[in-house]
Design an enzyme around this catalytic site. Sequence first.
Site, short mmCIF file in Angstrom:
data_model
loop_
_atom_site.label_atom_id
_atom_site.label_comp_id
_atom_site.label_asym_id
_atom_site.label_seq_id
_atom_site.Cartn_x
_atom_site.Cartn_y
_atom_site.Cartn_z
N ILE A 25 0.84 -1.20 0.00
CA ILE A 25 0.00 0.00 0.00
C ILE A 25 0.88 1.26 0.00
O ILE A 25 0.62 2.22 -0.73
CB ILE A 25 -0.95 -0.02 1.23
CG1 ILE A 25 -1.94 -1.18 1.12
CG2 ILE A 25 -1.69 1.31 1.36
CD1 ILE A 25 -2.75 -1.45 2.39
N SER A 58 -7.26 0.27 9.67
CA SER A 58 -7.68 -1.00 9.07
C SER A 58 -9.15 -1.23 9.39
O SER A 58 -9.67 -0.72 10.40
CB SER A 58 -6.85 -2.16 9.65
OG SER A 58 -7.44 -3.39 9.31
N TYR A 113 -3.57 -6.12 17.57
CA TYR A 113 -3.53 -5.37 16.30
C TYR A 113 -4.83 -4.58 16.11
O TYR A 113 -4.81 -3.39 15.78
CB TYR A 113 -3.30 -6.37 15.16
CG TYR A 113 -3.32 -5.79 13.76
CD1 TYR A 113 -2.25 -5.02 13.29
CD2 TYR A 113 -4.39 -6.04 12.89
CE1 TYR A 113 -2.27 -4.51 11.99
CE2 TYR A 113 -4.40 -5.54 11.60
CZ TYR A 113 -3.35 -4.77 11.15
OH TYR A 113 -3.36 -4.27 9.87
N LYS A 138 -5.22 -0.47 15.73
CA LYS A 138 -5.83 0.20 14.57
C LYS A 138 -7.04 1.04 14.99
O LYS A 138 -7.35 2.05 14.37
CB LYS A 138 -6.22 -0.83 13.50
CG LYS A 138 -4.99 -1.50 12.84
CD LYS A 138 -4.12 -0.48 12.11
CE LYS A 138 -2.96 -1.10 11.36
NZ LYS A 138 -2.13 -0.12 10.65
N THR A 183 -1.45 -7.70 -0.71
CA THR A 183 -0.05 -7.32 -0.48
C THR A 183 0.64 -8.47 0.23
O THR A 183 0.00 -9.44 0.63
CB THR A 183 0.06 -6.08 0.44
OG1 THR A 183 -0.40 -6.46 1.75
CG2 THR A 183 -0.74 -4.90 -0.07
P1 NAP Z 1 3.37 -4.80 3.04
O1 NAP Z 1 2.99 -4.99 1.63
O2 NAP Z 1 3.89 -5.95 3.82
O3 NAP Z 1 4.40 -3.59 3.13
C1 NAP Z 1 4.86 -3.16 4.37
C2 NAP Z 1 5.85 -2.04 4.17
O4 NAP Z 1 6.18 -1.47 5.44
C3 NAP Z 1 7.14 -2.49 3.55
O5 NAP Z 1 7.64 -1.42 2.76
C4 NAP Z 1 8.04 -2.74 4.76
O6 NAP Z 1 9.39 -2.65 4.33
C5 NAP Z 1 7.58 -1.61 5.68
N1 NAP Z 1 7.71 -1.80 7.12
C6 NAP Z 1 7.34 -2.86 7.87
N2 NAP Z 1 7.60 -2.64 9.18
C7 NAP Z 1 8.14 -1.38 9.25
C8 NAP Z 1 8.61 -0.58 10.31
N3 NAP Z 1 8.61 -1.01 11.60
N4 NAP Z 1 9.07 0.66 10.03
C9 NAP Z 1 9.08 1.11 8.76
N5 NAP Z 1 8.67 0.39 7.70
C10 NAP Z 1 8.19 -0.85 7.96
O7 NAP Z 1 2.12 -4.25 3.92
P2 NAP Z 1 0.74 -3.55 3.47
O8 NAP Z 1 -0.28 -4.58 3.29
O9 NAP Z 1 1.03 -2.59 2.40
O10 NAP Z 1 0.36 -2.79 4.82
C11 NAP Z 1 0.66 -1.46 5.02
C12 NAP Z 1 -0.25 -0.90 6.12
O11 NAP Z 1 -1.61 -1.13 5.77
C13 NAP Z 1 -0.06 -1.51 7.51
O12 NAP Z 1 -0.17 -0.48 8.48
C14 NAP Z 1 -1.23 -2.45 7.64
O13 NAP Z 1 -1.62 -2.62 8.99
C15 NAP Z 1 -2.29 -1.70 6.85
N6 NAP Z 1 -3.37 -2.54 6.34
C16 NAP Z 1 -3.11 -3.51 5.43
C17 NAP Z 1 -4.17 -4.29 4.96
C18 NAP Z 1 -3.98 -5.38 3.93
O14 NAP Z 1 -4.91 -6.18 3.73
N7 NAP Z 1 -2.84 -5.46 3.27
C19 NAP Z 1 -5.45 -4.06 5.45
C20 NAP Z 1 -5.66 -3.06 6.37
C21 NAP Z 1 -4.62 -2.30 6.81
P3 NAP Z 1 10.64 -3.21 5.20
O15 NAP Z 1 10.45 -4.68 5.35
O16 NAP Z 1 11.86 -2.83 4.40
O17 NAP Z 1 10.59 -2.46 6.50
#
Ligand code: NAP
Length: 281
Positions: free
Chosen positions: A48, A173, A186, A190, A221
Amino acid sequence: MFQAVAWVRRGLFHFRAGLSVRMNSTAIDRKGVLADRVAVITGSTEGIGFAIARRLAEDGAHVVISSRKQQNVDRAVAELQGEGLSVTGTVCHVGKAEDRERLVATALEHCGGVDFLVCVAGVNPLVGSTLGASEQVWDKILDVNVKSPALLLSQLLPHMEKRGTGAVVLVSSMVAYVPIPKLGVYNTSKTALLGLCKSLAVELAPKGIRVNCLVPGIIKTEFSQVEKTLPRLLPDFNDIYGLQRFGEPEECAGIVSFLCSPDASYITGENIVVAGYSPKL
Ligand code: NAP
């Protein structure tokens, strides 16, 4: 090819870290909606956050990408620069004070200020009972998901104030509205972000800085892949009420660009669900 043409037509700035900013001739005629603005995005090398970084840069902003791993930052910066977008990057584990300081310094050094902060980084190390969670797990989830956006913003705020206006977008979320039984800590983090959004919105409104929240459902993702449990644990609301599919990261990105843009100039303290359905009244 089509995308490349679209980006050129949107009139983007091109810049490399440490080099002077230059503007192509098309940009003079057709600036993007976020032209000349600077966006700092946490957790933006994948998923995202990466889609948001690309979209804000496509819309004309200079974007500072960040995440924990240098190789991820390098890859993401190279990919977007290769598309002619104006991005730089640095390592920032949002839970580490020294990393947050470096992120602020990078934005100031390479972009001369900050207009937007988008807090995407979030973690969930536990699938299990809320009351069985260790203090270490509580600390990690709350540090990264809830405290870090506030601590980072406290450092960026003086610089955002200098620009006169600004926007912050937090990433919550759907679990804030529809909690999942085995993700209690979690879920709580959120939900806390919705509260943080409301509090910061009223606190920063007199300074002309707006604070809003993106509330994604299940987005395709690495996070939702790793959390294979997530789709299985979720109630079938999307099947019953929704668009019958999971979302794409890009479907979260446009709303963040909108929330940063002048079109959202009278919107603050709002939570916007991007989930294929909505549980909100
Ligand atoms: P993702 O594809 O796994 O990407 C996570 C990103 O965050 C990566 O760039 C990772 O890179 C970085 N990261 C992880 N921990 C970190 C930290 N402590 N400090 C800085 N960077 C960090 O995840 P995503 O699905 O895009 O999720 C992003 C956000 O959306 C999260 O807050 C998640 O809770 C929220 N969300 C996701 C979903 C879903 O279904 N995907 C739904 C609701 C909410 P590195 O490994 O290099 O740090």
